[in-house]
Enzyme design. Structure first.
Site, mmCIF file in Angstrom:
data_model
loop_
_atom_site.group_PDB
_atom_site.id
_atom_site.type_symbol
_atom_site.label_atom_id
_atom_site.label_comp_id
_atom_site.label_asym_id
_atom_site.label_seq_id
_atom_site.Cartn_x
_atom_site.Cartn_y
_atom_site.Cartn_z
ATOM 1 N N ARG A 54 0.819 -1.196 0.000
ATOM 2 C CA ARG A 54 0.000 0.000 0.000
ATOM 3 C C ARG A 54 0.868 1.267 0.000
ATOM 4 O O ARG A 54 2.045 1.226 0.316
ATOM 5 C CB ARG A 54 -0.926 0.011 1.225
ATOM 6 C CG ARG A 54 -1.991 -1.061 1.250
ATOM 7 C CD ARG A 54 -2.808 -0.997 2.532
ATOM 8 N NE ARG A 54 -1.974 -1.159 3.711
ATOM 9 C CZ ARG A 54 -1.550 -0.167 4.486
ATOM 10 N NH1 ARG A 54 -1.894 1.081 4.221
ATOM 11 N NH2 ARG A 54 -0.778 -0.407 5.541
ATOM 12 N N LYS A 196 -8.171 -2.934 1.451
ATOM 13 C CA LYS A 196 -8.001 -2.162 2.676
ATOM 14 C C LYS A 196 -8.790 -0.851 2.636
ATOM 15 O O LYS A 196 -9.135 -0.292 3.687
ATOM 16 C CB LYS A 196 -6.525 -1.881 2.925
ATOM 17 C CG LYS A 196 -5.727 -3.131 3.307
ATOM 18 C CD LYS A 196 -6.277 -3.806 4.550
ATOM 19 C CE LYS A 196 -5.359 -4.921 5.030
ATOM 20 N NZ LYS A 196 -5.919 -5.655 6.188
ATOM 21 N N HIS A 215 -9.266 -5.519 12.942
ATOM 22 C CA HIS A 215 -8.246 -6.089 12.058
ATOM 23 C C HIS A 215 -7.746 -7.370 12.726
ATOM 24 O O HIS A 215 -6.757 -7.375 13.451
ATOM 25 C CB HIS A 215 -7.105 -5.094 11.872
ATOM 26 C CG HIS A 215 -6.073 -5.548 10.882
ATOM 27 N ND1 HIS A 215 -4.726 -5.265 11.001
ATOM 28 C CD2 HIS A 215 -6.183 -6.271 9.742
ATOM 29 C CE1 HIS A 215 -4.060 -5.774 9.991
ATOM 30 N NE2 HIS A 215 -4.922 -6.405 9.213
ATOM 31 N N SER A 233 1.074 -7.347 10.097
ATOM 32 C CA SER A 233 1.618 -8.210 9.052
ATOM 33 C C SER A 233 2.886 -8.905 9.528
ATOM 34 O O SER A 233 3.773 -8.288 10.121
ATOM 35 C CB SER A 233 1.924 -7.369 7.810
ATOM 36 O OG SER A 233 2.457 -8.159 6.783
ATOM 37 N N LYS A 237 -0.980 -14.008 11.966
ATOM 38 C CA LYS A 237 -2.434 -13.922 12.104
ATOM 39 C C LYS A 237 -3.156 -14.912 11.192
ATOM 40 O O LYS A 237 -4.043 -15.661 11.630
ATOM 41 C CB LYS A 237 -2.863 -12.479 11.798
ATOM 42 C CG LYS A 237 -4.333 -12.179 11.899
ATOM 43 C CD LYS A 237 -4.565 -10.673 12.042
ATOM 44 C CE LYS A 237 -3.875 -9.887 10.953
ATOM 45 N NZ LYS A 237 -4.519 -10.024 9.634
ATOM 46 N N THR A 238 -2.787 -14.927 9.922
ATOM 47 C CA THR A 238 -3.422 -15.842 8.973
ATOM 48 C C THR A 238 -3.009 -17.282 9.237
ATOM 49 O O THR A 238 -3.835 -18.198 9.264
ATOM 50 C CB THR A 238 -3.063 -15.441 7.524
ATOM 51 O OG1 THR A 238 -3.577 -14.129 7.262
ATOM 52 C CG2 THR A 238 -3.659 -16.416 6.521
ATOM 53 N N ASP A 252 -8.791 -11.888 8.312
ATOM 54 C CA ASP A 252 -8.232 -10.540 8.362
ATOM 55 C C ASP A 252 -9.158 -9.451 8.903
ATOM 56 O O ASP A 252 -8.707 -8.562 9.602
ATOM 57 C CB ASP A 252 -7.770 -10.130 6.961
ATOM 58 C CG ASP A 252 -6.856 -8.921 6.977
ATOM 59 O OD1 ASP A 252 -5.944 -8.885 7.812
ATOM 60 O OD2 ASP A 252 -7.063 -8.010 6.158
ATOM 61 N N ARG A 316 2.183 -12.311 -2.061
ATOM 62 C CA ARG A 316 0.839 -12.551 -1.524
ATOM 63 C C ARG A 316 0.054 -13.516 -2.409
ATOM 64 O O ARG A 316 0.344 -13.682 -3.596
ATOM 65 C CB ARG A 316 0.059 -11.234 -1.465
ATOM 66 C CG ARG A 316 0.572 -10.249 -0.445
ATOM 67 C CD ARG A 316 -0.069 -10.466 0.891
ATOM 68 N NE ARG A 316 0.364 -9.492 1.891
ATOM 69 C CZ ARG A 316 -0.173 -9.396 3.099
ATOM 70 N NH1 ARG A 316 -1.159 -10.204 3.458
ATOM 71 N NH2 ARG A 316 0.278 -8.513 3.955
#
Length: 526
Positions: A54, A196, A215, A233, A237-238, A252, A316
């Protein structure tokens, strides 16, 4: 393909409009347009150009009433004058008019009471593919009467040549006009801006209705026990929420209302760097036809090298949540039993797992700590502390305490447990210690989920005053107290004192005279 007119899109004219294509039709367009390569297993691989992440410095909100009163203006939420937006909007509409376009309609939010209908107008088939993966896909009946609440115009090939005159930071622009329910994107090909961007808007809309937007990832056990995983990130988390023994609700973005937890999205967006079938089998196996890979490196035969970071560290893959075999089809579940804050502490100071009081939960939620390590970003040669409020400050239009207060209220009402889990280093910092193994971290997570962590004895650390288990199945007892894992305890004390000071300094911005929402006493002391 569904017929749609230029006026329906707000454009003066259109070429061919490819609306809500199937995955097979999108694949055909991607191949025909030569938008990417096909991997050995049939997954499309695309390159997002020089932007592999981003562009936060190029994100703006239009400065106007009534949203002006709600937004916390500053470094994260930059203001754009209405006349500048109008000029850019006209350029985007003019640029897209007359072109062949891809239009994708989707829902954000699995709770029908508060979901938003979003339309994406894009230049490329792969961008349509991306948002089809990421958002909730309406069925044929829903598409017949689809009326967007919000529209995103992605003119990625259009740069703003007048950015200096406009007082902006570069040729790139990602702009949200809340009152007109529209966003415009130009100058960047990175697909994550669309994902996002809508998350940012949900973070504006929902808290004003008393609904917490988060988030975080979420999963649910066979007995209906829900767990939330917050983390920036690279903290896991994932990976950690994708568990063969539990149903994945989402990886997410979620909301928490009076009914419970609900996913905003219909897909997942996982990091690929160092991905392996052994360590992350569910994500690895999700990379198949209909998934979309970004910026990965592959040989001439389409064999992907997931360890190759020569293009970017931020490789990604997006994929429909159906690619995870054990997922929750409704994308919803009850109120959570446990909340886990994930951090990747490259200083090697924080314990692998700590049980938090409600007050500590508020402190660490507002702190949103992790650490960047050498090699992941240009110019980073030693660990650097990163504090991102609510583990997602870049996406919060309202003040962070708005979200924290909602979290505290819901935790208290539903009796939720909170834990801090460090997926970073132990036995020393980045240069001296070792990264926590996924196996050890999984053991900590499993102890939380099965409740066994509640049955062990706890110690308390000195600097951060965290409650840590003395023993835990599957975790070396020496690791549980991080000071014991260092060869030089005095060096640990020095590093812990340094990191504690960073926490204290960062938290000062949340302290106001007379504010009853002050949790400094729950943080570290020096």
């Amino acid at each position: 393909m569904f017929m749609i007119q230029a006026k329906d899109l707000g454009l003066s004219s259109v070429g061919k409009v490819y609306r809500n294509l199937s995955y097979d039709e999108l694949f055909e367009q991607e191949v025909q347009n030569q938008e990417g390569r096909i991997s050995a297993n049939g997954t499309v691989m695309i390159d997002t150009g020089k932007f592999t992440g981003r562009s936060p410095k190029d994100k703006y909100f239009v400065h106007q009433q009534p949203s002006f009163e709600n937004i916390t203006w500053g470094r994260v939420n930059q203001a754009m004058a209405p006349e500048v937006f109008d000029e850019l909007y006209a350029e985007v509409i003019d640029y897209l008019s007359g072109k062949d376009l891809y239009v994708t309609d989707g829902f954000c939010g699995s709770n029908e009471k508060t979901r938003r209908s979003v339309r994406f107008v894009t230049e490329f088939a792969w961008q349509s593919h991306f948002v089809k993966n990421m958002f909730i896909r309406p069925d044929a009946e829903a598409l017949k009467n689809f009326a967007p609440n919000f529209t995103v115009y992605n003119a990625c090939s259009l740069s703003n040549k007048n950015w200096e005159r406009h007082g902006l930071n570069s040729e790139v622009f990602v702009v949200f006009n809340i009152e007109k329910n529209v966003a415009i994107i130009g100058g960047t090909w990175y697909g994550g801006e669309m994902k996002k961007g809508i998350f940012t808007m949900m973070n504006y809309w929902l808290p004003l209705q008393g609904i917490l937007s988060m988030h975080c990832s979420a999963n649910v056990g066979k007995d209906g026990d829900v767990c939330l995983f917050f983390g920036l990130s690279g903290t896991g988390k994932t990976t950690l929420s994708t568990d063969a023994a539990r149903k994945l609700i989402g990886d997410d973005e979620h909301g928490w209302d009076d009914d419970g937890i609900f996913n905003f999205e219909g897909g997942c967006y996982a990091k690929c760097i160092n991905l392996s079938a052994e360590n992350e089998p569910e994500i690895y196996n999700a990379i198949q036809r209909n998934a979309l890979l970004e910026n990965v490196m592959a040989n001439d035969d389409g064999i992907i090298d997931f360890d190759d970071r020569s293009k970017t560290e931020n490789t990604r893959v997006s994929y429909p949540i159906e690619h995870i075999e054990n997922h929750e089809a409704s994308l919803k579940a009850a109120h959570p039993k446990n909340i886990i804050f994930l951090t990747c502490d490259a200083f090697g100071v924080l314990p692998p797992v700590s049980k938090l009081t409600k007050e500590q939960a508020m402190y660490y939620f507002l702190s949103g700590y992790t650490a960047k390590v050498a090699g992941t970003e240009r110019g980073v040669t030693e660990p650097q502390a990163t504090f991102s409020a609510c583990f997602g400050e870049a996406f919060l239009p309202l003040h962070p305490t708005v979200y924290a207060k909602l979290l505290g209220e819901k935790m208290e009402k539903h009796g939720v447990n909170a834990y801090l889990v460090n997926t970073g280093w132990a036995g020393g910092g980045y240069n001296e210690g070792k990264r926590m193994s996924i196996k050890a971290t999984r053991a900590c997570i499993n102890a939380i989920l099965d409740g066994s962590i509640e049955k062990v004895e706890f110690d308390r650390t000195r600097w951060f005053r965290l409650h840590i288990p003395k023993t835990l199945p599957g975790v070396d007892a020496k690791l549980l107290n991080p000071r014991n894992a260092w060869s030089d305890p005095l060096e640990f004390d020095k590093t812990a004192h340094k990191l504690a000071g960073m926490f204290i300094e960062n938290f000062k911005k949340y302290i106001k005279d007379g504010d009853d929402f002050d949790f400094t006493a729950a943080g570290p002391q020096v």
